[in-house]
Scaffold this active site. Structure first.
Site, short mmCIF file in Angstrom:
data_model
loop_
_atom_site.label_atom_id
_atom_site.label_comp_id
_atom_site.label_asym_id
_atom_site.label_seq_id
_atom_site.Cartn_x
_atom_site.Cartn_y
_atom_site.Cartn_z
N ASP A 32 5.39 81.60 -3.89
CA ASP A 32 5.33 81.82 -5.26
C ASP A 32 5.60 83.04 -5.64
OD1 ASP A 32 4.20 79.21 -5.12
OD2 ASP A 32 2.03 80.01 -5.35
N ASP A 36 8.30 83.98 -8.66
CA ASP A 36 7.93 84.91 -9.63
C ASP A 36 8.68 86.07 -9.94
OD1 ASP A 36 5.96 83.22 -10.53
OD2 ASP A 36 4.18 84.32 -9.37
N SER A 81 7.69 46.48 -23.80
CA SER A 81 6.44 46.14 -22.87
C SER A 81 6.75 45.09 -21.88
CB SER A 81 5.52 45.89 -23.84
OG SER A 81 5.58 44.97 -24.43
N GLU A 117 8.31 49.06 -8.07
CA GLU A 117 7.67 50.42 -8.58
C GLU A 117 6.59 50.44 -8.86
OE1 GLU A 117 10.22 51.49 -11.93
OE2 GLU A 117 12.19 50.66 -11.16
N LYS A 119 3.27 51.11 -11.01
CA LYS A 119 2.98 51.12 -12.59
C LYS A 119 1.91 52.45 -12.83
CE LYS A 119 2.13 48.05 -16.37
NZ LYS A 119 1.20 48.97 -17.22
N ASP A 121 -0.30 54.83 -14.29
CA ASP A 121 -1.19 54.81 -15.69
C ASP A 121 -1.08 55.83 -16.36
OD1 ASP A 121 -2.60 53.71 -17.36
OD2 ASP A 121 -4.47 53.48 -16.02
N ARG A 140 5.87 56.60 -26.85
CA ARG A 140 6.20 55.21 -27.07
C ARG A 140 6.10 54.73 -28.47
NH1 ARG A 140 4.59 50.03 -26.67
NH2 ARG A 140 6.05 48.33 -25.91
N GLU A 175 7.37 58.02 -17.21
CA GLU A 175 5.81 58.03 -17.27
C GLU A 175 5.23 59.55 -17.05
OE1 GLU A 175 4.97 54.97 -18.25
OE2 GLU A 175 2.70 55.02 -17.86
N TYR A 227 11.87 56.40 -14.42
CA TYR A 227 12.17 54.83 -13.75
C TYR A 227 12.89 54.07 -14.78
CZ TYR A 227 8.51 53.77 -17.62
OH TYR A 227 7.71 53.71 -18.87
N LYS A 291 11.29 44.73 -11.23
CA LYS A 291 12.77 44.60 -11.89
C LYS A 291 13.62 43.72 -10.98
CE LYS A 291 11.35 48.85 -14.26
NZ LYS A 291 11.42 50.22 -14.48
N LYS A 315 -0.29 43.02 -12.40
CA LYS A 315 -1.50 43.83 -12.90
C LYS A 315 -2.62 43.59 -11.91
CE LYS A 315 -2.05 45.12 -16.76
NZ LYS A 315 -1.92 46.28 -17.84
N CYS A 411 -40.72 64.51 -8.82
CA CYS A 411 -39.66 63.71 -7.86
C CYS A 411 -40.03 62.42 -7.87
CB CYS A 411 -39.92 64.43 -6.52
SG CYS A 411 -39.00 63.51 -5.34
N CYS A 414 -41.37 61.58 -3.86
CA CYS A 414 -42.61 62.29 -3.39
C CYS A 414 -43.52 63.01 -4.54
CB CYS A 414 -42.22 63.43 -2.20
SG CYS A 414 -41.52 64.91 -3.03
N CYS A 429 -35.87 68.47 -6.34
CA CYS A 429 -37.00 68.35 -5.61
C CYS A 429 -37.23 69.30 -4.71
CB CYS A 429 -37.12 67.10 -5.08
SG CYS A 429 -38.63 66.75 -3.85
N CYS A 434 -39.47 66.11 1.61
CA CYS A 434 -39.56 64.86 0.76
C CYS A 434 -38.93 63.56 1.45
CB CYS A 434 -38.91 64.95 -0.68
SG CYS A 434 -38.43 63.80 -1.52
S1 IVH Z 1 9.63 49.65 -17.31
C1 IVH Z 1 11.24 47.09 -18.61
N1 IVH Z 1 8.58 50.78 -15.00
O1 IVH Z 1 4.07 50.10 -18.24
C2 IVH Z 1 10.81 48.01 -19.83
N2 IVH Z 1 7.24 50.65 -17.06
O2 IVH Z 1 3.95 47.57 -20.06
C3 IVH Z 1 9.45 48.36 -19.71
N3 IVH Z 1 4.91 51.66 -16.88
O3 IVH Z 1 5.02 51.24 -21.67
C4 IVH Z 1 8.95 49.55 -18.89
N4 IVH Z 1 5.28 52.44 -14.87
O4 IVH Z 1 4.11 52.93 -19.90
C5 IVH Z 1 8.36 50.69 -16.41
N5 IVH Z 1 7.83 51.90 -13.37
C6 IVH Z 1 7.80 51.58 -14.40
C7 IVH Z 1 6.54 51.72 -15.07
C8 IVH Z 1 6.33 51.30 -16.36
C9 IVH Z 1 4.63 52.37 -15.86
C10 IVH Z 1 4.42 51.35 -18.28
C11 IVH Z 1 5.01 52.03 -19.32
C12 IVH Z 1 5.24 50.71 -20.18
C13 IVH Z 1 4.36 49.74 -19.75
C14 IVH Z 1 5.02 48.27 -19.84
#
Ligand code: IVH
Length: 674
Positions: A32, A36, A81, A117, A119, A121, A140, A175, A227, A291, A315, A411, A414, A429, A434
């Protein structure tokens, strides 16, 4: 070009490379301080020669002024989506839908390759690069129109400010997320500043990205997984896999566990594997995206409504549910700390019936302000203990009775008057005898990370205490088969097994023994550092506050706390009794940085012919090596056994040396024959 301009360009290129090595490849080559120093040099040149500042200079990440509002942005290409699949049957139905669709187009018996891939969050974003320079990044939104968050995206180190060898225009999709570690430390920081904490990493990432002032975003640990590609000019891709490779080569972070697979069966297997691994990742995922790889097939499959036909989201079972909170009760922890927990109307969350959920501590309880009778949101993610997230739907419409729930003044076990030490988030406590406290301490002692006594858990500990068979941890080692065999639900066989595991626990390393003792401030990691540095119990007991405070992760306040507890006569007596029982009170192996495998990093995978993974890992540690869980460029060796999976593939891709058990033993100088 002037000498200053030359040097600035050189520094920028160098800094960009180091940034990429650090944030994307996880393979830094400088410290680091050195980084820097380079950045400071560039800042100085740019200060003296403002005309040399470029938009993609690493000095410009937090350059922007706060914006007054988030502008609306129409995406160059709509952000879709995904349709869901929650079981192998629903996955098969998706594949069938694709085949039928192609059949209608005259393509029979289509075969697909898939890219799997995680997914992640977090928040979907789109980043437009024009002539290689980051132009605009947006959330989005509703898929057509999002919000301009360019000022914040620029602060994320994993987001390149420019790309080499770029087409006229390209829109990157990915993401933005916060790692679990980043989320936790952000929440800890906020709690200590008296600010409200975030409910989960996703909310923290969303809240951060929508800030108006980029300085706020710069202080928070956001990251990116790329992605996909949306709109583009002057380039096209033949497959998803090729797209990901292209992104990776241009310096975008692409998850290295993404795989291309040849069959539906493999894809489903991978989804189930990700589901298993879910709790052990450093970031949250809520599923897997599968995909179709081939771009031509994708084009033919097209879009239904808002969902592309060629992709599906596998999911995971939902990890939150709503149920009634019946009661708030308090349990006593191993240091006398009182922990609130919720007694719930039983509810199934992620495949498990939940009746109790933690409320962490009083501050957490006060913040959530849940009361008996309220409907509450329960979260159960990965392997962690279920927790109460908040009242549902909203506190204003609650059914709960009475005022906010406070910690009890006696507590619950006890009845000793409780007290709230300054600087502590817990009411305590103070009674060291105890029964609740003793129970927690002993349950901790035998637990997995501590002495790891198989077959001995909370239930049995409680029975042993109630029957008066034990009072402290050392008494466990004096138990006899006959005494155990008489207990409810036990027999000769299980009694013998427990005595055997107690015997085996005597081989647990010094670090685990230190952790098992239940010293406030000594967790698993600190236990290990103390053992590594001080090496014997005598040295530890003789060490002064300074020596203890200098242990990594300790510091003066915790150092004082640890020293006081170690000086306590009751603790000394316990240590002496455990020594007499034959536990390990000396650190084995060479000090850190020494030994035949010093500074070598290992990853273990698959089933080895004779050693368990834990045994192999202990041998490596004893020789001065390190053991980590995931393969990266920093890994020196992968030790692979039978049925090694994706780690082996990854090691081969990264050209990491792969060893079998025999080769490992050879390296350790312990050939199998010897
Ligand atoms: S592909 C095909 N790839 O999932 C086009 N989405 O329900 C759709 N997400 O809004 C997106 N990881 O926020 C894709 N490896 C990934 C993902 C991904 C997370 C989320 C993304 C999207 C939602 C789709």
């Amino acid at each position: 070009m002037s000498a200053a301009a030359d040097r600035a360009a050189e520094l920028r290129a160098e800094l960009r490379e180091h940034n990429e090595r650090y944030y994307i490849k996880d393979d830094p080559s400088i410290g680091d301080d050195q980084y820097d120093a380079l950045l400071d040099e560039l800042r100085a040149i740019e200060r003296d020669n403002p005309e040399l500042v470029t938009a993609d200079s690493p000095t410009q990440r937090v350059g922007a002024e706060p914006v007054s509002a988030l502008e609306k942005v129409t995406h160059p290409q709509a952000m879709f989506s995904l349709a869901n699949a929650r079981s192998p049957e629903e996955f098969d139905a998706w594949v069938l839908r694709m085949r039928n669709h192609l059949a209608r187009e005259g393509i029979d018996d289509a075969a697909f390759r898939y890219v799997c891939e995680p997914k992640v969050d977090g928040l979907a974003i789109s980043i437009v690069y024009r002539e290689g320079l980051l132009e605009r990044g947006a959330t989005r939104g509703n898929g057509e129109v999002g919000e301009d968050v360019t000022h914040n995206l620029r602060t994320i180190p994993a987001v390149p400010l420019s790309i080499d060898d770029a087409p006229a225009m390209i829109e990157i999709r990915g993401e933005v997320y916060m790692s679990l570690e980043g989320f936790q430390s952000l929440n800890e920081r906020r709690a200590s500043e008296g600010k409200p904490t975030f409910m989960n990493p996703r909310n923290a990432a969303a809240g951060t990205l929508r800030q108006l002032d980029p300085r706020l975003a710069a202080e928070r640990p956001l990251s990116l997984w790329a992605y996909g590609v949306g709109a583009c000019e002057g380039i096209s891709f033949d497959s998803q896999w090729e797209t990901l490779e292209w992104l990776r080569e241009r310096g975008f972070p692409v998850n290295s566990d993404i795989e291309r697979l040849d069959s539906e069966q493999q894809a489903v297997e991978r989804c189930l594997e990700w589901q298993q691994r879910r709790g052990s990742l450093s970031f949250e995922i809520d599923g897997v995206v599968i995909k179709v790889d081939d771009a031509e097939q994708q084009r033919r499959l097209g879009v239904v409504g808002r969902d592309p036909r060629w992709a599906v989201a596998w999911k995971f079972p939902p990890t939150t549910k709503i149920t009634e909170l019946k009661q708030i009760e308090w349990s006593v922890g191993k240091f006398g700390d009182l922990h609130p927990f919720a007694v719930l109307e039983p509810v199934e969350v992620g495949g498990v019936v939940v009746q109790h959920a933690t409320l962490h501590n009083e501050e957490d309880l006060a913040r959530k302000d849940v009361r008996p009778g309220d409907e509450v949101i329960i979260l159960r993610a990965g392997d962690v203990i279920p927790q109460v997230v908040s009242p549902a739907p909203h506190a204003a419409e609650r059914k709960g009775r009475g005022g906010p729930v406070k910690a009890p003044n006696k507590c619950p076990v006890c009845s000793t008057a409780t007290l709230k030490p300054e600087n502590s988030v817990f009411t305590k406590c103070p009674n060291r005898d105890c029964a609740g406290r003793r129970e927690a301490l002993l349950t901790h002692f035998v637990s997995r990370g501590a002495m790891d006594v198989d077959g001995l858990g909370e239930k049995l500990v409680v029975m042993l205490l109630e029957k008066g068979l034990i009072e402290n941890a050392a008494d466990l080692y004096g138990l006899e088969i006959a005494q155990l065999a008489e207990l409810d639900g036990m027999g000769e066989l299980s009694a013998r097994a427990i005595i055997d595991s107690l015997e085996a626990s005597k081989a647990r390393p010094f670090a685990s023994v230190l952790f098992a003792l239940g010293i406030e401030g000594v967790g698993e990691v600190t236990g290990r550092s103390l053992a590594q540095r001080l090496r014997t119990i005598d040295a530890l007991l003789a060490a002064d506050v300074d020596a203890i405070s200098q242990t990594p992760g300790v510091g003066p306040i915790v150092g004082e706390l640890i020293t006081t507890q170690l000086a306590d006569p009751q603790m000394r007596k316990l240590i002496a009794a455990l020594q007499a029982a034959g536990l390990q009170f000396e650190q084995e192996g060479p000090p850190p940085g020494e030994g035949p495998l010093a500074d070598k990093t290992f990853v273990l995978t698959g089933t080895l012919p004779t050693l368990t993974r834990e045994q192999a890992s202990e041998k490596i540690l004893a020789a001065g090596g390190r053991v980590t869980t995931s393969v990266s460029k920093k890994t020196d060796y992968l030790v692979a056994g039978e049925a090694a999976g994706s780690k082996l593939e990854k090691a081969e891709r990264l050209e990491v040396t792969v060893l079998g058990e025999a080769e490992l033993l050879q390296l350790l100088g312990q050939d199998a024959e010897a």
